[in-house]
Design an enzyme around this catalytic site. Structure first.
Site, PDB file in Angstrom:
ATOM      1  N   HIS A 176     -58.495  58.266  12.238  1.00 29.22           N
ATOM      2  CA  HIS A 176     -57.541  58.329  10.942  1.00 29.22           C
ATOM      3  C   HIS A 176     -56.211  58.070  11.028  1.00 29.22           C
ATOM      4  O   HIS A 176     -55.623  58.497  12.038  1.00 29.22           O
ATOM      5  CB  HIS A 176     -58.012  59.730  10.312  1.00 29.22           C
ATOM      6  N   CYS A 179     -57.988  54.338   4.921  1.00 29.30           N
ATOM      7  CA  CYS A 179     -56.359  55.113   5.565  1.00 29.30           C
ATOM      8  C   CYS A 179     -55.648  53.939   6.306  1.00 29.30           C
ATOM      9  O   CYS A 179     -54.272  54.170   6.310  1.00 29.30           O
ATOM     10  CB  CYS A 179     -56.854  56.255   6.246  1.00 29.30           C
TER      11      CYS A 179
END
Length: 482
Positions: A430, A113
């Site tokens: 994330h 990510c």
């Protein structure tokens, strides 16, 4: 059932059966199919006058072989559309992507990510995409190594694939080349690839592109990445012990927003980031001494990147810890007071022009509300982006116009992308990209899942908890024509 013929205009319709068990309206419907004359317009002559929709066939006494007369005008035949209707599901994928107004997401290949969000933010810069599209093996500079060339080509291909697709794109080729160029992104933990720092990925990718996209022969636009993202800093160094002073200049691709208990806003963090202390050799003292370094911006980029310095090395846990403090950032950033005196002088006239144009625009909008003819207000030059670097450019902001005015920077920037981090450590959590489209709408790119966002949601990414918080912001310069 009796069979009749019907005369209509110059035509005679033979062999029409009448089901006398059904009302005459059904017979009229048959004639509508044959002639195009709607039942309400049909005037059919029978015994006793005109045939009614609910008449009694027995009373009318229609006979087999009887001739009836009908009057009435048919409906106009519906013409086929000049341009065939194309349904969304029939469009090719590239056209469908254009209709959506935003590009596809990226598949997470396992803790990637950080890479996906970096790619989505940088892909939003049209001038960078243009420079990449013009890159080829022939344009490759002699001092660009093979892996840098491969990463540049992989970036170009990935940007193109994202623009052409509506389905999530797998960045496997790009990821493979990125790890070959920068082996630190290949680190494994328990057999899986580790989460990495998005800022490091951003910096390394831009550095590679800055080397590859240099024109080997032309001096004009020789460093596309520097023209887009480069910030020149003018620094003054002062030794507190000896009183020595010196100056230096440096070029960076981002400004730092330092976060402390005193910093509540991006602007305050930028001021802290332009001041610092360092140790270096003092010629007067003949040894290492402490210097205070104060920097000012001496030239502006078209795209200003700001890194929020949220991570620091925590010795106790032997990992990068995160500063969760809330730091607000604006949709419109003015950095005039962070500029050098020379640059401020150059910005004064363009800023005055911008104020005049915005004041005029507001006046026109007010007039429009009171019924003025000037209801359509055109976008000012200040709101339109323009090619060019430094303080001015000879490129017209509106291609194709006869204007010979130059475009000038104003020191004012509009937010166009935010890269956020959710979690407590740089090596976990994330990363997500939030990108403003040309239409003005914001899209959140959460790996392979793009979704629309409201503008007010973008300013809520300022931190203070475990929600997504800004780690990198990217602003686009406003220009005026003079």
């Amino acid at each position: 059932m009796p069979t009749v013929s019907v005369k209509w205009q110059k035509k005679v319709l033979d062999g029409i059966e009448i089901d006398v068990s059904l009302p005459p309206y059904v017979f009229k419907a048959q004639l509508y199919d044959l002639t195009g004359v709607p039942p309400e317009r049909q005037k059919i002559m029978v015994k006793g006058g005109l045939l009614k929709d609910d008449g009694d066939w027995a009373a009318i006494g229609v006979k087999d072989g009887q001739k009836l007369m009908m009057m009435g005008t048919a409906d106009e035949i519906v013409k086929a559309p000049e341009k065939a209707i194309v349904f969304a599901e029939d469009l090719p994928e590239e056209a469908l992507a254009t209709n959506l107004g935003y590009s596809a997401g990226l598949v997470n290949l396992g803790n990637t990510c950080y890479m996906n969000s970096t790619v989505q933010c940088l892909k939003s810069v049209p001038e960078l995409k243009s420079a990449l599209s013009n890159y080829s093996l022939a344009a490759r500079s002699n001092d660009v190594d093979q892996t840098s060339h491969m990463l540049t080509v992989a970036t170009r291909e990935l940007f193109g694939e994202l623009d052409r697709s509506v389905n999530a794109v797998s960045p496997s080729q790009f990821w493979m080349v990125l790890r070959k160029k920068y082996p630190q992104f290949s680190q494994l933990q328990n057999g899986m690839h580790m989460q990495q720092d998005a800022e490091e990925c951003w910096t390394q990718l831009l550095y590679t592109l800055s080397q590859s996209l240099k024109a080997p022969t032309s001096s004009e636009g020789a460093d596309a990445v520097k023209a887009l993202f480069g910030v020149n800093l003018q620094s003054r160094l002062h030794c507190q012990e000896s009183g020595e002073e010196s100056s230096e200049t440096e070029s960076v691709y981002s400004l730092k927003c330092h976060i402390s208990h005193e910093v509540n806003h991006l602007h305050e963090g930028l001021k802290h980031g332009l001041k610092g202390e360092l140790e270096k050799t003092s010629p007067a003292l003949g040894r290492t001494a402490l210097y205070v370094k104060e920097s000012l911006i001496d030239s502006l980029p078209r795209y200003l990147t700001v890194q929020f310095v949220r991570f620091f090395w925590k010795r106790e846990s032997n990992q990068k810890a995160k500063i969760l403090r809330k730091v607000d950032y604006p949709l419109v950033l003015d950095i005039f007071d962070l500029c050098s005196e020379d640059l401020r002088k150059k910005l004064e006239a363009p800023r005055q022009k911008l104020r005049e144009e915005e004041g005029k625009k507001l006046g026109l909008q007010t007039s429009a509300k009171s019924g003025s003819k000037d209801s359509d207000v055109k976008m000012t030059d200040a709101e339109a982006s323009a090619n060019g670097s430094g303080e001015s450019s000879t490129v017209n902001p509106q291609e194709g116009t006869s204007s010979e005015k130059e475009t000038h920077m104003t020191g004012i920037y509009d937010l166009v992308a935010v890269l956020t981090h959710k979690g407590r450590s740089a090596d976990s959590g994330h990363y997500v990209a939030w990108v403003k489209q040309e239409s003005g709408k914001w899209i959140q790119y959460d790996d392979d899942n793009p979704s629309m966002q409201r503008e007010e949601d973008i300013t809520k990414l300022s931190g203070g908890g475990d929600w997504h918080m800004a780690y990198i912001t990217m602003y686009k310069a406003r220009f005026v024509s003079m």
